[in-house]
Design a protein around this motif. Structure first.
Motif, PDB file in Angstrom:
ATOM      1  N   PHE A  48      68.021   7.529  68.901  1.00 45.28           N
ATOM      2  CA  PHE A  48      68.541   7.731  70.256  1.00 45.28           C
ATOM      3  C   PHE A  48      69.084   6.425  70.823  1.00 45.28           C
ATOM      4  CE2 PHE A  48      68.016   7.616  74.848  1.00 45.28           C
ATOM      5  CZ  PHE A  48      68.694   8.747  75.233  1.00 45.28           C
ATOM      6  N   TYR A  49      68.272   5.373  70.788  1.00 46.16           N
ATOM      7  CA  TYR A  49      68.704   4.096  71.372  1.00 46.16           C
ATOM      8  C   TYR A  49      69.809   3.428  70.560  1.00 46.16           C
ATOM      9  CZ  TYR A  49      65.130   4.226  74.966  1.00 46.16           C
ATOM     10  OH  TYR A  49      64.386   4.578  76.045  1.00 46.16           O
ATOM     11  N   HIS A  50      69.706   3.503  69.245  1.00 49.68           N
ATOM     12  CA  HIS A  50      70.719   2.850  68.415  1.00 49.68           C
ATOM     13  C   HIS A  50      72.092   3.497  68.576  1.00 49.68           C
ATOM     14  CE1 HIS A  50      72.112   0.320  65.141  1.00 49.68           C
ATOM     15  NE2 HIS A  50      72.773   1.363  64.692  1.00 49.68           N
ATOM     16  N   SER A  51      72.112   4.800  68.738  1.00 46.99           N
ATOM     17  CA  SER A  51      73.396   5.513  68.815  1.00 46.99           C
ATOM     18  C   SER A  51      73.957   5.612  70.231  1.00 46.99           C
ATOM     19  CB  SER A  51      73.247   6.923  68.235  1.00 46.99           C
ATOM     20  OG  SER A  51      72.462   7.733  69.085  1.00 46.99           O
ATOM     21  N   GLU A  52      73.185   5.220  71.212  1.00 46.39           N
ATOM     22  CA  GLU A  52      73.557   5.419  72.615  1.00 46.39           C
ATOM     23  C   GLU A  52      74.929   4.851  72.979  1.00 46.39           C
ATOM     24  OE1 GLU A  52      71.099   5.322  76.783  1.00 46.39           O
ATOM     25  OE2 GLU A  52      70.772   3.661  75.403  1.00 46.39           O
ATOM     26  N   ASP A  53      75.287   3.720  72.435  1.00 45.31           N
ATOM     27  CA  ASP A  53      76.553   3.085  72.792  1.00 45.31           C
ATOM     28  C   ASP A  53      77.677   3.355  71.797  1.00 45.31           C
ATOM     29  OD1 ASP A  53      75.606   1.977  75.173  1.00 45.31           O
ATOM     30  OD2 ASP A  53      74.722   0.288  74.100  1.00 45.31           O
ATOM     31  N   MET A  54      77.412   4.183  70.810  1.00 44.94           N
ATOM     32  CA  MET A  54      78.450   4.518  69.830  1.00 44.94           C
ATOM     33  C   MET A  54      79.408   5.541  70.419  1.00 44.94           C
ATOM     34  SD  MET A  54      76.264   5.058  66.367  1.00 44.94           S
ATOM     35  CE  MET A  54      75.367   3.745  65.573  1.00 44.94           C
ATOM     36  N   ASN A  55      80.588   5.637  69.818  1.00 46.46           N
ATOM     37  CA  ASN A  55      81.479   6.707  70.250  1.00 46.46           C
ATOM     38  C   ASN A  55      80.897   8.047  69.781  1.00 46.46           C
ATOM     39  OD1 ASN A  55      82.661   7.688  67.732  1.00 46.46           O
ATOM     40  ND2 ASN A  55      83.811   5.775  67.661  1.00 46.46           N
ATOM     41  N   TYR A  56      81.384   9.099  70.346  1.00 48.83           N
ATOM     42  CA  TYR A  56      80.828  10.446  70.155  1.00 48.83           C
ATOM     43  C   TYR A  56      80.706  10.823  68.679  1.00 48.83           C
ATOM     44  CZ  TYR A  56      80.229  15.402  71.418  1.00 48.83           C
ATOM     45  OH  TYR A  56      79.746  16.670  71.576  1.00 48.83           O
ATOM     46  N   GLU A  57      81.772  10.659  67.933  1.00 45.75           N
ATOM     47  CA  GLU A  57      81.772  11.053  66.524  1.00 45.75           C
ATOM     48  C   GLU A  57      80.825  10.175  65.708  1.00 45.75           C
ATOM     49  OE1 GLU A  57      84.987  11.628  62.929  1.00 45.75           O
ATOM     50  OE2 GLU A  57      85.699  11.710  65.003  1.00 45.75           O
ATOM     51  N   ALA A  58      80.791   8.886  65.994  1.00 45.37           N
ATOM     52  CA  ALA A  58      79.899   7.973  65.282  1.00 45.37           C
ATOM     53  C   ALA A  58      78.437   8.302  65.557  1.00 45.37           C
ATOM     54  CB  ALA A  58      80.197   6.525  65.659  1.00 45.37           C
ATOM     55  N   GLN A  59      78.144   8.769  66.763  1.00 38.94           N
ATOM     56  CA  GLN A  59      76.775   9.173  67.082  1.00 38.94           C
ATOM     57  C   GLN A  59      76.309  10.300  66.169  1.00 38.94           C
ATOM     58  OE1 GLN A  59      77.194   9.774  71.475  1.00 38.94           O
ATOM     59  NE2 GLN A  59      75.184   8.815  71.487  1.00 38.94           N
ATOM     60  N   PHE A  60      77.166  11.300  65.974  1.00 40.90           N
ATOM     61  CA  PHE A  60      76.793  12.404  65.087  1.00 40.90           C
ATOM     62  C   PHE A  60      76.559  11.905  63.665  1.00 40.90           C
ATOM     63  CE2 PHE A  60      78.705  15.111  68.396  1.00 40.90           C
ATOM     64  CZ  PHE A  60      77.669  16.021  68.543  1.00 40.90           C
ATOM     65  N   ALA A  61      77.426  11.049  63.161  1.00 45.83           N
ATOM     66  CA  ALA A  61      77.267  10.515  61.808  1.00 45.83           C
ATOM     67  C   ALA A  61      75.956   9.752  61.678  1.00 45.83           C
ATOM     68  CB  ALA A  61      78.458   9.626  61.448  1.00 45.83           C
ATOM     69  N   TYR A  62      75.656   8.900  62.665  1.00 38.53           N
ATOM     70  CA  TYR A  62      74.428   8.119  62.621  1.00 38.53           C
ATOM     71  C   TYR A  62      73.198   9.031  62.692  1.00 38.53           C
ATOM     72  CZ  TYR A  62      70.747   4.843  63.672  1.00 38.53           C
ATOM     73  OH  TYR A  62      69.566   4.148  63.622  1.00 38.53           O
ATOM     74  N   MET A  63      73.208   9.977  63.612  1.00 38.94           N
ATOM     75  CA  MET A  63      72.061  10.863  63.778  1.00 38.94           C
ATOM     76  C   MET A  63      71.872  11.774  62.563  1.00 38.94           C
ATOM     77  SD  MET A  63      70.520   9.912  66.414  1.00 38.94           S
ATOM     78  CE  MET A  63      69.812  10.657  67.847  1.00 38.94           C
ATOM     79  N   ASN A  64      72.954  12.204  61.942  1.00 38.93           N
ATOM     80  CA  ASN A  64      72.832  13.020  60.730  1.00 38.93           C
ATOM     81  C   ASN A  64      72.202  12.216  59.598  1.00 38.93           C
ATOM     82  OD1 ASN A  64      73.806  15.391  61.818  1.00 38.93           O
ATOM     83  ND2 ASN A  64      75.923  14.916  61.320  1.00 38.93           N
ATOM     84  N   GLU A  65      72.548  10.939  59.492  1.00 40.85           N
ATOM     85  CA  GLU A  65      71.936  10.063  58.491  1.00 40.85           C
ATOM     86  C   GLU A  65      70.442   9.902  58.780  1.00 40.85           C
ATOM     87  OE1 GLU A  65      71.024   7.612  55.416  1.00 40.85           O
ATOM     88  OE2 GLU A  65      72.872   8.770  55.649  1.00 40.85           O
ATOM     89  N   ALA A  66      70.104   9.703  60.041  1.00 36.22           N
ATOM     90  CA  ALA A  66      68.697   9.576  60.422  1.00 36.22           C
ATOM     91  C   ALA A  66      67.931  10.859  60.103  1.00 36.22           C
ATOM     92  CB  ALA A  66      68.576   9.245  61.913  1.00 36.22           C
TER      93      ALA A  66
END
Length: 171
Positions: free
Chosen positions: A130-148
């Protein structure tokens, strides 16, 4: 910087921080409440970025406050220094729950105990993601969270949780 260090540290801790608010959280106190992961508050609590009233300002504490309430409301807090009551803090997303003052400690501990029953690794990955992806752009957030999520799926906790679900029992 010393006053703001706890505000940053909370987001870096692997375990969730539940704040218990009883009374007034002014200036950096409001920043601490806004920085906490979860907040349970007594019904008569108040909070505000009040330093402007004594010729200072709350430019550090406004950062977590703005992440909770947005730019316009955060600037209002920063520039006017007024205290708000529990109900408004709840509506604005600064706190999660309001309870009677006399039940605050018991309810906070119950809430913490309920969270402690969850998979520690799942909670850690959720908070960190949640905190790591908070400042990412929308699409990058999904990629990061899917990896997590993919990493989480390989854990023993996840395997046990899925098996327990299909066997209709608690993990």
């Amino acid at each position: 910087e010393h006053m703001e260090a706890p505000l940053v540290a909370i987001s870096k801790l692997k375990t969730p921080v539940i704040a218990q608010l009883n009374g007034v959280a002014a200036a950096n106190g409001m920043g601490l409440i806004a920085a906490a992961d979860l907040v349970i508050a007594g019904h008569n609590c108040r909070m505000g970025l009040t330093a402007i009233n004594v010729g200072l300002n709350c430019v550090g504490p406004v950062i977590p406050v703005a992440r909770c309430v947005g730019r316009k409301k955060a600037l209002e807090f920063l520039l006017y220094g007024k205290l708000i009551k529990a109900e408004e803090a709840l509506t604005l997303g600064l706190i999660n729950k309001i309870v009677p003052n006399e039940e605050l400690e018991v309810k906070a501990l119950q809430w913490a105990e309920e969270l402690a029953q969850k998979s520690p690794i799942a909670v850690q990955i959720a908070k960190t993601g949640f905190y790591h992806s908070e400042d990412m752009n929308y699409e990058a957030q999904f990629a990061y969270m899917n990896e997590a999520f993919a990493r989480l799926c390989t854990t023993d906790d996840a395997k046990e949780g899925v098996n327990a679900f299909f066997q209709k029992r608690n993990p």
